[in-house]
Design a protein around this motif. Structure first.
Motif, PDB file in Angstrom:
ATOM      1  N   ALA A  25       0.818  -1.204   0.000  1.00 39.69           N
ATOM      2  CA  ALA A  25       0.000   0.000   0.000  1.00 39.69           C
ATOM      3  C   ALA A  25       0.856   1.260   0.000  1.00 39.69           C
ATOM      4  O   ALA A  25       0.448   2.305  -0.485  1.00 39.69           O
ATOM      5  CB  ALA A  25      -0.928  -0.001   1.215  1.00 39.69           C
ATOM      6  N   TYR A  37      -4.465  -6.967  -5.176  1.00 41.30           N
ATOM      7  CA  TYR A  37      -4.477  -6.238  -3.915  1.00 41.30           C
ATOM      8  C   TYR A  37      -3.381  -5.185  -3.907  1.00 41.30           C
ATOM      9  O   TYR A  37      -2.300  -5.381  -4.460  1.00 41.30           O
ATOM     10  CB  TYR A  37      -4.217  -7.182  -2.728  1.00 41.30           C
ATOM     11  N   ARG A  84      -6.074  -3.978   0.760  1.00 38.78           N
ATOM     12  CA  ARG A  84      -7.267  -3.550   0.024  1.00 38.78           C
ATOM     13  C   ARG A  84      -7.349  -4.252  -1.327  1.00 38.78           C
ATOM     14  O   ARG A  84      -6.424  -4.161  -2.138  1.00 38.78           O
ATOM     15  CB  ARG A  84      -7.253  -2.040  -0.185  1.00 38.78           C
ATOM     16  N   LYS A  85      -8.452  -4.921  -1.564  1.00 37.48           N
ATOM     17  CA  LYS A  85      -8.655  -5.585  -2.834  1.00 37.48           C
ATOM     18  C   LYS A  85      -8.923  -4.550  -3.919  1.00 37.48           C
ATOM     19  O   LYS A  85      -9.664  -3.580  -3.704  1.00 37.48           O
ATOM     20  CB  LYS A  85      -9.833  -6.560  -2.734  1.00 37.48           C
ATOM     21  N   ARG A  86      -8.301  -4.736  -5.060  1.00 39.92           N
ATOM     22  CA  ARG A  86      -8.460  -3.828  -6.185  1.00 39.92           C
ATOM     23  C   ARG A  86      -9.104  -4.562  -7.349  1.00 39.92           C
ATOM     24  O   ARG A  86      -8.926  -5.784  -7.503  1.00 39.92           O
ATOM     25  CB  ARG A  86      -7.093  -3.281  -6.621  1.00 39.92           C
TER      26      ARG A  86
END
Length: 294
Positions: free
Chosen positions: A214, A265, A269-271
Protein backbone atom coordinates in the motif's frame (compact mmCIF):
# COMPACT_ATOMS: atom_id res chain seq x y z
CA UNK A 1 25.61 -14.26 -8.93
CA UNK A 2 25.28 -17.77 -10.29
CA UNK A 3 25.43 -20.82 -8.12
CA UNK A 4 24.41 -24.41 -8.56
CA UNK A 5 24.65 -25.14 -4.87
CA UNK A 6 21.74 -25.85 -2.58
CA UNK A 7 21.49 -26.41 1.14
CA UNK A 8 18.83 -28.83 2.28
CA UNK A 9 17.92 -28.82 5.93
CA UNK A 10 15.61 -31.70 6.76
CA UNK A 11 14.51 -33.28 9.99
CA UNK A 12 12.27 -36.00 11.30
CA UNK A 13 10.52 -33.98 13.99
CA UNK A 14 8.16 -31.68 12.12
CA UNK A 15 4.93 -30.55 13.78
CA UNK A 16 1.75 -31.62 12.04
CA UNK A 17 -0.42 -28.66 11.09
CA UNK A 18 -3.40 -27.83 8.91
CA UNK A 19 -5.28 -31.11 9.16
CA UNK A 20 -2.19 -33.29 9.52
CA UNK A 21 -0.28 -31.77 6.62
CA UNK A 22 2.68 -29.47 7.04
CA UNK A 23 2.49 -26.81 4.34
CA UNK A 24 5.34 -26.20 1.95
CA UNK A 25 5.89 -22.49 1.27
CA UNK A 26 8.28 -21.50 -1.54
CA UNK A 27 9.57 -17.92 -1.53
CA UNK A 28 11.72 -16.44 -4.29
CA UNK A 29 13.74 -13.45 -3.18
CA UNK A 30 13.41 -14.88 0.30
CA UNK A 31 16.64 -13.57 1.83
CA UNK A 32 15.77 -9.85 1.83
CA UNK A 33 12.92 -7.48 2.63
CA UNK A 34 9.39 -8.84 2.53
CA UNK A 35 10.52 -12.23 1.23
CA UNK A 36 12.76 -12.74 4.25
CA UNK A 37 10.01 -11.53 6.58
CA UNK A 38 7.61 -14.10 5.11
CA UNK A 39 10.20 -16.86 5.43
CA UNK A 40 10.79 -15.99 9.10
CA UNK A 41 7.07 -15.91 9.79
CA UNK A 42 6.28 -19.30 8.29
CA UNK A 43 9.32 -21.00 9.76
CA UNK A 44 8.30 -19.73 13.19
CA UNK A 45 4.72 -20.84 12.50
CA UNK A 46 5.79 -24.44 11.87
CA UNK A 47 5.71 -24.67 8.08
CA UNK A 48 8.34 -26.04 5.73
CA UNK A 49 9.87 -23.10 3.87
CA UNK A 50 12.01 -23.16 0.73
CA UNK A 51 13.94 -19.92 0.28
CA UNK A 52 15.39 -19.08 -3.13
CA UNK A 53 17.93 -16.29 -3.10
CA UNK A 54 21.53 -15.31 -3.58
CA UNK A 55 22.94 -15.24 -0.06
CA UNK A 56 23.33 -18.35 2.07
CA UNK A 57 24.54 -16.16 4.96
CA UNK A 58 21.30 -14.17 4.96
CA UNK A 59 19.29 -17.39 4.85
CA UNK A 60 21.15 -18.78 7.85
CA UNK A 61 20.54 -15.53 9.72
CA UNK A 62 16.79 -15.61 9.14
CA UNK A 63 16.63 -19.27 10.17
CA UNK A 64 18.49 -18.41 13.36
CA UNK A 65 16.03 -15.58 14.03
CA UNK A 66 13.09 -17.94 13.50
CA UNK A 67 14.62 -20.51 15.86
CA UNK A 68 14.13 -18.11 18.77
CA UNK A 69 10.38 -18.53 18.29
CA UNK A 70 10.38 -22.13 17.04
CA UNK A 71 13.33 -24.40 17.93
CA UNK A 72 12.47 -26.74 15.05
CA UNK A 73 12.76 -23.97 12.44
CA UNK A 74 16.25 -25.01 11.24
CA UNK A 75 14.92 -28.49 10.41
CA UNK A 76 12.19 -27.02 8.22
CA UNK A 77 14.21 -24.51 6.22
CA UNK A 78 15.71 -25.15 2.81
CA UNK A 79 17.89 -22.80 0.78
CA UNK A 80 18.47 -22.89 -2.96
CA UNK A 81 21.03 -20.44 -4.30
CA UNK A 82 20.08 -18.91 -7.64
CA UNK A 83 20.14 -15.78 -9.78
CA UNK A 84 16.64 -15.78 -11.26
CA UNK A 85 17.54 -13.29 -13.97
CA UNK A 86 19.14 -16.35 -15.60
CA UNK A 87 16.74 -18.76 -17.28
CA UNK A 88 19.21 -21.58 -16.71
CA UNK A 89 19.10 -21.00 -12.95
CA UNK A 90 15.30 -20.85 -13.02
CA UNK A 91 15.14 -24.19 -14.80
CA UNK A 92 17.57 -25.73 -12.31
CA UNK A 93 15.54 -24.54 -9.32
CA UNK A 94 12.29 -25.82 -10.82
CA UNK A 95 13.87 -29.23 -11.51
CA UNK A 96 15.24 -29.41 -7.96
CA UNK A 97 11.87 -28.56 -6.44
CA UNK A 98 10.16 -31.22 -8.54
CA UNK A 99 12.76 -33.80 -7.54
CA UNK A 100 12.61 -33.10 -3.81
CA UNK A 101 9.00 -32.08 -3.06
CA UNK A 102 5.67 -33.77 -3.56
CA UNK A 103 3.56 -30.63 -3.19
CA UNK A 104 3.70 -26.87 -2.92
CA UNK A 105 0.98 -25.12 -0.95
CA UNK A 106 2.07 -21.51 -1.48
CA UNK A 107 4.40 -19.95 -4.01
CA UNK A 108 5.49 -16.37 -3.32
CA UNK A 109 7.24 -14.64 -6.23
CA UNK A 110 9.16 -11.80 -4.58
CA UNK A 111 12.62 -11.75 -6.20
CA UNK A 112 13.60 -8.20 -7.12
CA UNK A 113 16.53 -6.26 -8.54
CA UNK A 114 15.75 -2.84 -9.98
CA UNK A 115 17.42 -1.77 -13.22
CA UNK A 116 16.63 1.67 -14.54
CA UNK A 117 18.51 1.05 -17.77
CA UNK A 118 18.33 -1.79 -20.26
CA UNK A 119 20.84 -4.55 -19.50
CA UNK A 120 21.40 -7.92 -21.15
CA UNK A 121 22.04 -11.12 -19.23
CA UNK A 122 24.84 -13.53 -20.27
CA UNK A 123 22.07 -15.54 -21.94
CA UNK A 124 21.11 -12.56 -24.10
CA UNK A 125 17.79 -11.68 -22.46
CA UNK A 126 16.81 -8.24 -21.21
CA UNK A 127 17.58 -8.59 -17.51
CA UNK A 128 14.45 -7.04 -16.00
CA UNK A 129 12.13 -8.97 -18.31
CA UNK A 130 14.00 -12.18 -17.48
CA UNK A 131 13.83 -11.66 -13.71
CA UNK A 132 10.37 -10.17 -13.36
CA UNK A 133 8.56 -12.30 -15.93
CA UNK A 134 10.45 -15.17 -17.57
CA UNK A 135 11.47 -16.65 -14.21
CA UNK A 136 7.95 -16.22 -12.85
CA UNK A 137 6.46 -17.84 -15.94
CA UNK A 138 8.78 -20.81 -15.43
CA UNK A 139 7.79 -21.22 -11.78
CA UNK A 140 4.05 -20.83 -12.36
CA UNK A 141 3.81 -23.13 -15.37
CA UNK A 142 6.44 -25.76 -14.53
CA UNK A 143 5.39 -26.15 -10.89
CA UNK A 144 1.66 -26.35 -11.67
CA UNK A 145 1.50 -30.09 -10.90
CA UNK A 146 2.99 -29.61 -7.42
CA UNK A 147 0.57 -26.76 -6.71
CA UNK A 148 -2.35 -28.85 -7.92
CA UNK A 149 -1.67 -31.41 -5.18
CA UNK A 150 -2.30 -28.84 -2.45
CA UNK A 151 -5.76 -28.52 -0.90
CA UNK A 152 -5.76 -24.71 -1.06
CA UNK A 153 -2.92 -23.74 -3.40
CA UNK A 154 -2.01 -20.08 -3.67
CA UNK A 155 0.40 -17.97 -5.70
CA UNK A 156 1.23 -14.47 -4.50
CA UNK A 157 3.01 -12.56 -7.26
CA UNK A 158 4.47 -9.28 -5.99
CA UNK A 159 3.79 -7.52 -9.28
CA UNK A 160 1.91 -4.31 -8.51
CA UNK A 161 -1.50 -4.63 -10.22
CA UNK A 162 -3.17 -2.03 -12.39
CA UNK A 163 -1.05 -1.72 -15.55
CA UNK A 164 -3.03 -0.73 -18.64
CA UNK A 165 -4.24 -3.56 -20.93
CA UNK A 166 -2.03 -2.47 -23.85
CA UNK A 167 1.21 -2.27 -21.88
CA UNK A 168 2.83 -5.31 -23.54
CA UNK A 169 4.98 -4.76 -26.64
CA UNK A 170 4.30 -8.12 -28.26
CA UNK A 171 6.52 -7.31 -31.23
CA UNK A 172 9.46 -6.40 -28.95
CA UNK A 173 9.05 -8.17 -25.61
CA UNK A 174 12.68 -7.64 -24.63
CA UNK A 175 12.45 -3.94 -25.53
CA UNK A 176 15.43 -3.79 -27.81
CA UNK A 177 13.93 -0.55 -29.13
CA UNK A 178 12.63 2.30 -27.01
CA UNK A 179 13.41 0.88 -23.55
CA UNK A 180 12.41 3.05 -20.61
CA UNK A 181 12.08 2.06 -16.97
CA UNK A 182 8.42 3.10 -17.00
CA UNK A 183 7.56 1.03 -20.10
CA UNK A 184 9.51 -1.97 -18.84
CA UNK A 185 7.83 -1.86 -15.45
CA UNK A 186 4.34 -1.58 -16.93
CA UNK A 187 4.95 -4.48 -19.32
CA UNK A 188 6.19 -6.79 -16.56
CA UNK A 189 3.21 -5.97 -14.35
CA UNK A 190 0.67 -6.53 -17.11
CA UNK A 191 2.34 -9.76 -18.21
CA UNK A 192 2.11 -11.11 -14.66
CA UNK A 193 -1.60 -10.30 -14.56
CA UNK A 194 -2.11 -12.26 -17.79
CA UNK A 195 -0.07 -15.10 -16.33
CA UNK A 196 -2.83 -15.47 -13.76
CA UNK A 197 -5.30 -16.24 -16.55
CA UNK A 198 -3.09 -19.08 -17.78
CA UNK A 199 -2.55 -20.41 -14.24
CA UNK A 200 -6.19 -20.42 -13.13
CA UNK A 201 -7.43 -21.82 -16.44
CA UNK A 202 -5.18 -24.84 -15.80
CA UNK A 203 -6.16 -25.10 -12.12
CA UNK A 204 -9.53 -23.58 -11.12
CA UNK A 205 -8.78 -24.35 -7.46
CA UNK A 206 -5.72 -22.11 -7.52
CA UNK A 207 -5.71 -18.68 -5.88
CA UNK A 208 -3.52 -16.33 -7.97
CA UNK A 209 -2.98 -12.88 -6.50
CA UNK A 210 -1.02 -9.98 -7.94
CA UNK A 211 -0.05 -7.89 -4.95
CA UNK A 212 1.69 -4.60 -4.26
CA UNK A 213 2.32 -2.81 -0.97
CA UNK A 214 0.00 0.00 0.00
CA UNK A 215 2.98 2.29 0.57
CA UNK A 216 6.76 2.36 0.65
CA UNK A 217 8.48 -0.55 2.38
CA UNK A 218 11.83 -0.21 4.11
CA UNK A 219 14.21 -2.53 2.29
CA UNK A 220 17.70 -2.66 0.84
CA UNK A 221 16.22 -1.70 -2.57
CA UNK A 222 18.80 -3.75 -4.43
CA UNK A 223 19.57 -2.77 -7.97
CA UNK A 224 21.17 -0.40 -10.44
CA UNK A 225 19.58 2.78 -9.13
CA UNK A 226 19.90 6.33 -10.35
CA UNK A 227 20.76 9.19 -7.96
CA UNK A 228 17.14 10.29 -7.64
CA UNK A 229 15.87 6.88 -6.58
CA UNK A 230 18.77 6.40 -4.17
CA UNK A 231 18.10 9.74 -2.47
CA UNK A 232 14.36 9.10 -2.31
CA UNK A 233 14.90 5.68 -0.74
CA UNK A 234 17.43 7.00 1.78
CA UNK A 235 15.26 9.95 2.83
CA UNK A 236 11.69 8.67 2.51
CA UNK A 237 12.26 5.06 3.57
CA UNK A 238 13.02 5.74 7.24
CA UNK A 239 10.33 8.45 7.43
CA UNK A 240 7.40 6.92 5.56
CA UNK A 241 8.29 3.29 4.90
CA UNK A 242 6.68 0.29 6.54
CA UNK A 243 8.77 -2.35 8.20
CA UNK A 244 8.76 -5.54 6.09
CA UNK A 245 7.24 -7.47 9.02
CA UNK A 246 4.27 -5.07 8.96
CA UNK A 247 3.98 -4.89 5.18
CA UNK A 248 3.59 -8.68 4.81
CA UNK A 249 0.54 -9.01 7.06
CA UNK A 250 -1.90 -8.81 4.10
CA UNK A 251 0.13 -11.48 2.26
CA UNK A 252 -0.09 -13.76 5.29
CA UNK A 253 -3.87 -13.35 5.29
CA UNK A 254 -4.01 -14.20 1.57
CA UNK A 255 -1.89 -17.33 2.00
CA UNK A 256 -3.72 -18.54 5.11
CA UNK A 257 -7.23 -17.94 3.74
CA UNK A 258 -6.95 -18.25 -0.07
CA UNK A 259 -9.91 -17.84 -2.41
CA UNK A 260 -9.79 -19.70 -5.75
CA UNK A 261 -9.46 -17.53 -8.84
CA UNK A 262 -7.60 -14.35 -9.70
CA UNK A 263 -7.44 -11.26 -7.52
CA UNK A 264 -5.45 -8.05 -7.11
CA UNK A 265 -4.48 -6.24 -3.92
CA UNK A 266 -2.64 -3.12 -2.78
CA UNK A 267 -1.78 -3.87 0.80
CA UNK A 268 -4.90 -5.26 2.45
CA UNK A 269 -7.27 -3.55 0.02
CA UNK A 270 -8.66 -5.59 -2.83
CA UNK A 271 -8.46 -3.83 -6.18
CA UNK A 272 -10.43 -4.52 -9.36
CA UNK A 273 -8.65 -6.60 -11.94
CA UNK A 274 -7.58 -4.73 -15.05
CA UNK A 275 -9.76 -5.98 -17.87
CA UNK A 276 -8.87 -5.68 -21.54
CA UNK A 277 -10.98 -6.60 -24.55
CA UNK A 278 -8.47 -9.27 -25.64
CA UNK A 279 -7.28 -10.65 -22.29
CA UNK A 280 -7.65 -14.35 -23.12
CA UNK A 281 -6.09 -13.92 -26.54
CA UNK A 282 -3.30 -11.77 -25.12
CA UNK A 283 -2.56 -14.39 -22.45
CA UNK A 284 -2.37 -17.12 -25.07
CA UNK A 285 -0.24 -14.93 -27.34
CA UNK A 286 2.13 -14.18 -24.47
CA UNK A 287 2.45 -17.87 -23.58
CA UNK A 288 3.21 -18.81 -27.17
CA UNK A 289 5.89 -16.11 -27.44
CA UNK A 290 7.53 -17.07 -24.13
CA UNK A 291 7.54 -20.78 -24.94
CA UNK A 292 9.35 -19.91 -28.16
CA UNK A 293 11.92 -17.96 -26.15
CA UNK A 294 12.37 -20.73 -23.62
Amino acid sequence: MRSASALHCSGTSVPERWGGVVRTIVVTGGTDGMGAALARHYLAAGDRVVVIGRSRAKFEALVAASAHRSPSAPSRGEFIAADLSLVEDGRRVVSLLKETHERIDALVLAASFIRQRRQSTPEGHEASWSLFFLSKYLFVTRLADLLRVGDRPVIVNTAVPGARPGAIAFDDLEMVHGFTFKRSNAQQRRANELLGILATDQNPDLSYVTWGPARLVRSSLAGDLGPGMKIAAAVLGPLLGQRPDDAIQPIIDIIDTPTPGRAAYRGARKRPLTVGAQDDKDAARLAFAVEEIL
